[in-house]
Structures are given as C-alpha cells and as structure tokens.
Design an enzyme around this catalytic site. Structure first.
Site, PDB file in Angstrom:
ATOM      1  N   LEU A 175       0.819  -1.208   0.000  1.00 29.09           N
ATOM      2  CA  LEU A 175       0.000   0.000   0.000  1.00 29.09           C
ATOM      3  C   LEU A 175       0.856   1.262   0.000  1.00 29.09           C
ATOM      4  O   LEU A 175       0.645   2.166  -0.794  1.00 29.09           O
ATOM      5  CB  LEU A 175      -0.931  -0.008   1.224  1.00 29.09           C
ATOM      6  CG  LEU A 175      -1.803   1.234   1.443  1.00 29.09           C
ATOM      7  CD1 LEU A 175      -2.785   1.428   0.294  1.00 29.09           C
ATOM      8  CD2 LEU A 175      -2.558   1.127   2.772  1.00 29.09           C
TER       9      LEU A 175
ATOM     10  N   SER B  13       1.102   7.461   5.719  1.00 29.43           N
ATOM     11  CA  SER B  13      -0.140   7.621   6.486  1.00 29.43           C
ATOM     12  C   SER B  13      -1.290   8.103   5.608  1.00 29.43           C
ATOM     13  O   SER B  13      -2.449   7.778   5.852  1.00 29.43           O
ATOM     14  CB  SER B  13       0.091   8.618   7.628  1.00 29.43           C
ATOM     15  OG  SER B  13       1.077   8.132   8.530  1.00 29.43           O
TER      16      SER B  13
ATOM     17  N   THR C  47       7.065  -5.511   3.695  1.00 33.68           N
ATOM     18  CA  THR C  47       7.560  -6.653   4.475  1.00 33.68           C
ATOM     19  C   THR C  47       7.508  -7.907   3.620  1.00 33.68           C
ATOM     20  O   THR C  47       6.490  -8.216   3.013  1.00 33.68           O
ATOM     21  CB  THR C  47       6.706  -6.852   5.739  1.00 33.68           C
ATOM     22  OG1 THR C  47       6.809  -5.684   6.555  1.00 33.68           O
ATOM     23  CG2 THR C  47       7.163  -8.061   6.534  1.00 33.68           C
TER      24      THR C  47
ATOM     25  N   ASP D 295      -7.556  -2.353  10.109  1.00 30.47           N
ATOM     26  CA  ASP D 295      -7.974  -2.473  11.509  1.00 30.47           C
ATOM     27  C   ASP D 295      -7.502  -3.802  12.092  1.00 30.47           C
ATOM     28  O   ASP D 295      -6.997  -3.855  13.221  1.00 30.47           O
ATOM     29  CB  ASP D 295      -9.495  -2.351  11.626  1.00 30.47           C
ATOM     30  CG  ASP D 295      -9.980  -0.914  11.549  1.00 30.47           C
ATOM     31  OD1 ASP D 295      -9.169   0.002  11.801  1.00 30.47           O
ATOM     32  OD2 ASP D 295     -11.160  -0.700  11.224  1.00 30.47           O
TER      33      ASP D 295
ATOM     34  N   GLY E 110      21.372  -2.961  33.353  1.00 26.87           N
ATOM     35  CA  GLY E 110      22.478  -2.029  33.497  1.00 26.87           C
ATOM     36  C   GLY E 110      23.329  -1.997  32.237  1.00 26.87           C
ATOM     37  O   GLY E 110      22.831  -2.118  31.121  1.00 26.87           O
TER      38      GLY E 110
ATOM     39  N   GLU F  18       1.789   0.152  10.290  1.00 23.94           N
ATOM     40  CA  GLU F  18       0.327  -0.028  10.374  1.00 23.94           C
ATOM     41  C   GLU F  18      -0.353   1.234  10.909  1.00 23.94           C
ATOM     42  O   GLU F  18      -1.352   1.174  11.627  1.00 23.94           O
ATOM     43  CB  GLU F  18      -0.049  -1.238  11.242  1.00 23.94           C
ATOM     44  CG  GLU F  18       0.523  -2.550  10.781  1.00 23.94           C
ATOM     45  CD  GLU F  18      -0.032  -3.036   9.453  1.00 23.94           C
ATOM     46  OE1 GLU F  18      -0.810  -2.292   8.820  1.00 23.94           O
ATOM     47  OE2 GLU F  18       0.317  -4.147   9.050  1.00 23.94           O
TER      48      GLU F  18
END
Length: 379
Positions: A127, A134, A160, A240, A339, A363
């Site tokens: 996409l 966004s 991905t 979603d 630490g 996402e």
C-alpha cells in the site's frame, strides 16, 4: 511467559500449548543468528504453514483454522515473544490474504485461497509509497486499463517480505481522487516487477523490507479484487485487523523483555541481595508487568468485539497505541534492569528495545492512531 489465560475453549488452550512448542523448536533457537547476520530463514514459513499457524482466523471451508480473532492474536503474541520479525511477517500474510477473502469472487477464492492459507504461498501487503504512507489516498502507482487487463507503473515502499513473497496485495490508481484506487493480487514473478535492495533497518533484520518497482507490468483483469475504485475501502477494512496484529506483536516483545529482566533480577545480586529485592528495581519490574498485562487487555477487548461482529476500529487504534507505547517503555526499562550489560548484544533485551520501536510506526503511526481516536470522540 504467562501460562494462565482466560481462553475461550479447550481447543484454544491446546492451540496455545502447540504454538509454544512449535515456537520454542522453530524460532527460539535460530532468532539470534539470523537477526545478527541479517539472513532469511529459508523454509521456516512452510513449516509454520504445515503446523497450521498461518491461517488461524480464516474460515475452515477455505483451509483456515476457523479460530476466533482473540485466539489468533494470542498465538501471534507467542510467536513474537520468540521472534518478532517472523510474527510481523505472519501478521502481514494474514493482512494480505484478507482482501481476497472478504472481497474476492468465489472463482478467485477457489483459485488462490487454498495455497495462501496452507502456507504454500506467502503474501505481502503493498500500500505505502515514498510520498504516501499515512496518507494512503495520495498514492500514485498507476493501474491503467488496457484490453484484457491493466498496465502497472510506479513504485511501492516498505514492503515486508518484499522480493521473497509469492504474491503482493497491491493498491494502484485507476482513476482520480480517493475513489480512484483499486486492489490487485500480483504474482511475485510478474514480468516488469523488480525490487530494491533490502532496507538496512534498526531491527527485524531477518525478514527483508524493500521497495517494489513496476515498469509497464501487465496484469490480467481477473486479478483485480473487488470493484474498480473500491481499493481504499478494501485497504482500510484490512488495516484495523492489521493494527491488532501489531498490537499483539508488541505485547509479545514486551512480555519477552519482562521475562528476561525478571529472570536476570532474580539471579543478579548486589549488596548481598537479589536485585529484585531492592524496592526501586522491584517497583520498576512491577510497572513493566502492569503495562504488559494492560496492553494485552486492550487488544483482547478489540478482538472480542471483532469476533462478535461489533464495530472495533476505534478499539483497534487504542490497542495499537497502548500496546506499542507499552512495548517501547517496557523494553527500555528491561535494558535498565540489566544495566551496562543490557546495552550489549550479550543479552536479548537490546534487540527487544530496537524491535519495539518500529511497532510505534508501521500499520499507522501512533500519531495517526491518536488522530483516529480523537475523530471518533468528536463524532
């Protein structure tokens, strides 16, 4: 990792137990080597598919597991606690299969779904573009109708499994505006489709993330999913669920970091006492545990709404926001527990911290999630 959970059935209890066994055998032993050397785990996804872990929420009639989404997400969490990059790729595969399952014709489903859901063919979601992350409606990659199909031109980014996946769920521009975007199922070996070199990432190094380039690539018309111009509706319907997948991955990372830090705090001593017995550190671990448990509750709430057919978009954004912010905080605090040792690659907590960061970004960034939630409150 937590053993006692409020799972909805005896079958779900057995599935989580199976997942832990498979994850311990297939993921836990190889993650450190592959992540450090940035090498792809050949054959791993076929094994996960054979175990039935790549298609859990899909209907049984198409070869899926028929599991409630709340169970699938807890399986995903277990995978992420061992190997976050693999869990992300599993979530993306499910995301990539959703458009065909929800919007495809019966002929399209019969043709492609069985291989997808068995794990014989691994998917990627395509996409984002360099200028359209966004803001998905700003995408430019074109799909121009041409006789018996479409000609694809343009680029996609942040994919991905890019260059390795067997199919790509592609969103391309077929017209003007937000209603001029359509969805296509692109085979990975399509002539005219090439890929850039894998991104050099902070984490999730074993699974490649690449750009894709379409140069007069022809695709048959029967590979369009849904109606022309329905692409954004399809994309957002999948996102979603994808956000819940990332929330579950984030919780898995947080749980793994908490487990490592707790184990270390029970073994390490200072001033004659285990460091967990020092109030300052004990309280830090308590806050880490509370954040992890709370984050899990948010994704389960959204998933249960989804399973019951109720609106869950706002809850998915809340879960994604809460879980990923919690993962970043918990993993950072886990490094603090160790630490100076936590800042070295001798322990996994430094990797968990690097992996947690990306969950706040993909996402839909957490700033976008806040925007979605705020708009919902505004009516």
């Amino acid at each position: 990792m937590p053993v006692d959970r409020l799972l909805p059935s005896d079958e779900a209890v057995e599935l989580i137990a199976l997942t832990r066994d498979v994850a311990d055998k297939l993921l836990d032993g190889g993650v450190d080597e592959h992540e450090r050397s940035e090498t792809y785990p050949d054959g791993l996804f076929a094994q996960l598919g054979a175990a039935g872990l790549l298609s859990l929420p899909q209907p049984e009639e198409w070869g899926g597991g028929g599991q409630p989404f709340e169970v699938y997400l807890q399986v995903l969490e277990e995978l992420a606690a061992r190997w976050a990059a693999v869990a992300v790729a599993v979530s993306v595969h499910s995301l990539s299969s959703h458009p065909l399952l929800a919007f495809g014709t019966e002929e399209q489903k019969q043709r492609w779904l069985p291989d997808m859901l068995s794990g014989n063919r691994i998917g990627a979601y395509s996409l984002s573009e360099p200028q359209a992350g966004s803001d998905a409606a700003a995408l430019r990659c074109s799909a121009v109708a041409d006789g018996d199909g479409y000609v694809l031109n343009g680029s996609k980014s942040w994919i991905t499994h890019g260059g390795i996946a067997d199919f790509y769920t592609l969103f391309g521009r077929t017209g003007e505006g937000s209603k001029g975007i359509s969805c296509f199922l692109v085979p990975g070996d399509l002539p005219g489709l090439t890929f850039g070199k894998p991104e050099e990432k902070m984490g999730l190094a074993a699974i490649p993330t690449t750009s894709a380039f379409y140069d007069n690539a022809h695709i048959d018309a029967d590979r369009r999913i849904g109606a022309e111009g329905q692409g954004l509706q399809i994309a957002f319907s999948a996102l979603d669920s994808g956000r819940l997948g990332i929330a579950a991955v984030a919780v898995g990372i947080a749980q793994a970091a908490l487990d490592e830090a707790t184990r270390y705090a029970n073994e390490r001593t200072t001033f004659g006492r285990k460091i967990i017995d020092h109030q300052g550190l004990g309280f830090l671990l308590a806050d880490m545990s509370a954040a992890t448990v709370s984050a899990r509750a948010t994704y389960l709430d959204a998933a249960r709404r989804r399973d019951r057919g109720l609106p869950y978009g706002a809850q998915a954004s809340v879960a994604k926001l809460i879980a990923t912010d919690a993962a970043m905080k918990v993993t950072t605090d886990a490094v603090q527990v160790f630490g100076g040792a936590g800042y070295t690659r001798d322990y996994r907590v430094e990797r968990f911290m690097r992996e947690a960061k990306i969950t706040q970004i993909f996402e839909g960034t957490n700033q976008i999630q806040r925007l979605v939630i705020a708009r919902g409150l505004a009516g």
